[in-house]
Design an enzyme around this catalytic site. Structure first.
Site, mmCIF file in Angstrom:
data_model
loop_
_atom_site.group_PDB
_atom_site.id
_atom_site.type_symbol
_atom_site.label_atom_id
_atom_site.label_comp_id
_atom_site.label_asym_id
_atom_site.label_seq_id
_atom_site.Cartn_x
_atom_site.Cartn_y
_atom_site.Cartn_z
ATOM 1 N N THR A 1 0.869 -1.191 0.000
ATOM 2 C CA THR A 1 0.000 0.000 0.000
ATOM 3 C C THR A 1 0.897 1.231 0.000
ATOM 4 O OG1 THR A 1 -0.087 -0.152 2.415
ATOM 5 C CG2 THR A 1 -1.958 -1.047 1.203
ATOM 6 N N THR B 1 2.698 4.931 -0.911
ATOM 7 C CA THR B 1 2.162 6.276 -1.064
ATOM 8 C C THR B 1 1.943 6.507 -2.562
ATOM 9 O OG1 THR B 1 3.496 6.920 0.824
ATOM 10 C CG2 THR B 1 2.567 8.699 -0.487
ATOM 11 N N PHE C 1 2.624 -5.455 13.981
ATOM 12 C CA PHE C 1 3.461 -4.523 14.747
ATOM 13 C C PHE C 1 4.935 -4.935 14.798
ATOM 14 C CE2 PHE C 1 -0.841 -3.839 16.487
ATOM 15 C CZ PHE C 1 -0.955 -2.464 16.280
ATOM 16 N N ALA D 1 8.860 -5.297 14.043
ATOM 17 C CA ALA D 1 9.867 -4.409 13.456
ATOM 18 C C ALA D 1 10.903 -5.268 12.746
ATOM 19 C CB ALA D 1 10.530 -3.558 14.538
ATOM 20 N N ALA E 1 0.143 4.118 16.321
ATOM 21 C CA ALA E 1 1.321 3.521 16.976
ATOM 22 C C ALA E 1 2.586 3.963 16.241
ATOM 23 C CB ALA E 1 1.209 1.999 16.991
ATOM 24 N N ASN E 2 2.586 3.854 14.926
ATOM 25 C CA ASN E 2 3.775 4.261 14.175
ATOM 26 C C ASN E 2 4.015 5.765 14.273
ATOM 27 O OD1 ASN E 2 4.683 1.795 13.427
ATOM 28 N ND2 ASN E 2 3.968 1.875 11.309
ATOM 29 N N CYS F 1 7.658 2.254 6.710
ATOM 30 C CA CYS F 1 6.376 2.478 7.384
ATOM 31 C C CYS F 1 6.174 3.863 7.984
ATOM 32 C CB CYS F 1 6.200 1.441 8.474
ATOM 33 S SG CYS F 1 6.229 -0.203 7.770
ATOM 34 N N PHE G 1 18.248 0.763 6.309
ATOM 35 C CA PHE G 1 17.623 1.793 7.149
ATOM 36 C C PHE G 1 17.803 1.524 8.637
ATOM 37 C CE2 PHE G 1 13.614 0.393 9.145
ATOM 38 C CZ PHE G 1 13.414 -0.849 8.557
#
Ligand code: UGA
Length: 437
Positions: free
Chosen positions: A72, A74, A143, A145, A204-205, A257, A319
């Protein structure tokens, strides 16, 4: 899905994707993502109750529960480009599910999507299926990581399941709960309404990203005043109301994210006529952009305001550590800033492929502006400056004397992750810049 298969031998899990090379990789010994611990889990479950296939039609037909886990991103085109989420793949997936399902199913949104997407999903599913096929749509955001995914999945703080508050909706939530209850205590499996679940993921993010932007904003103030941002973070983190996690100042947050979800939140607030709320969250992204630019400007300024023709070594391109993912990596932004100033880059990352680095920086394979190296000592040879951009553990234990000996003098080191021992570096003779010190 691998973890579900691993923990629930009685449940058959099929991962379907139309990308043939990707599925072939999942069926090989060389998995397409690097994630500590994932290989073992896939090796145990694959062929037992975990299957990878390109046959989406059969996978849809056979399933009782379908997790929609497509991208999904941007939006990059048309109305609201750069802000709204592109739901093209979610919709295509819903149309496939409706077309090939010949009995009722539970459809779970696993992709992070803007609030109220479940409604669209349900509308597409219902409009394209016949009357005796019913779909229950659930939201079950992820959730985990990257880098710690296996631990996060094995022992999550919580599992969130959103559904409709109807008897069928509650029953569907119970069914999904029973899957996770194979290994997670029921009191950590939270059931909410659909919109709360969808929104909780974005929020949350946004909160996590906000903590990083907050401490990064303070890092700039520390640099001006002589305070040490790590000491400040440690002092405030001892307050149990604040807590110690996600207070590490850095060159900026990256990953697929945080920025995307913040943009979604900003867009949603605007859409619902809440410009003040939208501006508030936009500030988190702006601070992150500023921090990345501030870092490259520091490098340029320190190197006597010109990096033209100078070799600069970038240590780390992912990252964060323990992943080969480069999406939105701060290293891309810093690298591009330096290339724009005509620097020559030498890059070393233990896991990111040379092709990926070239692609991210938009550099041809034969360009003399970019030297991708197999080890860090090669990268620093003849360099005027070294920038540490990913917190790989191995970078803590490098032979910095050897690095110094191989560099041009004065030798500059820019620690974008505050992992190297600053006092030791100074003693060796480096000019050191570390975030927030
Ligand atoms: C993030 C969230 O932490 C997960 O809970 C969420 O499920 C995931 O996004 C997602 O939505 O899929 P992830 O992006 O994999 O996970 O990695 P993080 O550990 O959150 O790190 C994000 C970025 O922030 C990295 O660039 C990291 O280096 C940076 N960071 C993190 C800091 O600069 N300082 C910190 O204190 C923590």
């Amino acid at each position: 899905m691998a973890m579900i298969a691993f923990k629930c031998p009685d449940i058959s899990v099929t991962v379907a994707d139309i990308n043939e090379s990707r599925i072939a990789a999942w069926n090989s010994d060389d998995l397409p993502v690097f994630e500590p611990g994932l290989d073992d889990i896939v090796a145990t479950a694959r062929g037992r109750n975990l299957f990878f296939t390109t046959d989406k039609v059969a996978a849809i037909k056979e399933a009782d529960i379908i997790f929609v886990s497509v991208g999904t991103p941007t939006k990059t085109y048309g109305v609201d480009a750069g802000r709204a989420a592109d739901l093209k793949y979610v919709e295509l997936c819903a149309r496939d599910i409706a077309e090939y399902s010949d009995r009722s199913k539970i459809v779970v949104e696993k992709s992070t999507i803007p609030v109220r997407t479940a409604e669209s999903l349900k509308t597409v599913l219902t409009a394209n299926s016949n009357a005796d096929v019913q779909f229950q749509v659930l939201s079950n955001p992820e959730f985990l990581a990257e880098g710690t995914a296996m631990e996060d999945l094995d022992n999550p703080d919580r599992v969130l399941i959103g559904g409709e508050e109807t008897p069928e909706g509650l029953e569907a939530m119970e069914t999904l709960t029973s899957v996770y209850a194979h290994w997670i205590d029921r009191d950590r499996i939270i059931q909410t309404n659909l919109w709360s679940s969808e929104l909780s993921k974005l929020v949350a993010n946004a909160f996590l990203a906000q903590r990083i932007s907050s401490i990064n904003s303070i890092s700039a103030l520390c640099e001006e005043t002589g305070a040490n941002v790590d000491e400040v973070a440690s002092a405030i983190g001892k307050d149990s109301r604040i807590g110690p996690k996600f207070l590490k100042a850095s060159v900026g947050f990256g990953g697929s994210c945080f920025q995307k979800d913040l943009l979604n939140l900003v867009y949603l607030c605007e859409h619902f006529g809440l410009p003040e709320v939208s501006e508030y969250w936009r500030g988190v992204i702006e601070m992150n952009d500023w921090q990345k630019r501030r870092f490259s400007t520091k490098i340029i300024n320190a190197l006597f305001n010109t990096v033209n023709g100078k070799r600069i070594a970038l240590l780390g391109f992912a990252f964060k550590k323990d992943t080969n993912d480069t999406r939105e990596s701060p290293a891309i932004y810093v690298g591009k800033d330096l290339l724009e100033e005509e620097a020559d880059l030498a890059i070393y990352d233990p896991k990111v492929s040379p092709d990926q680095i070239r692609y991210d920086l938009g550099i041809e394979a034969d360009s003399s502006k970019l030297d991708i190296c197999d080890d860090p000592y090669e990268a620093v040879k003849g360099a005027h400056g070294v920038a540490i951009l990913t917190e790989w553990d191995a970078f803590r234990d490098l032979d910095y004397q050897r690095i110094f000996d191989n560099m041009m003098k004065p030798a500059f080191i820019f620690d974008g992750r505050n992992i190297a021992n600053r006092a030791q570096l100074k003693e060796i003779g480096f000019e050191v810049y570390a975030i927030g010190r």
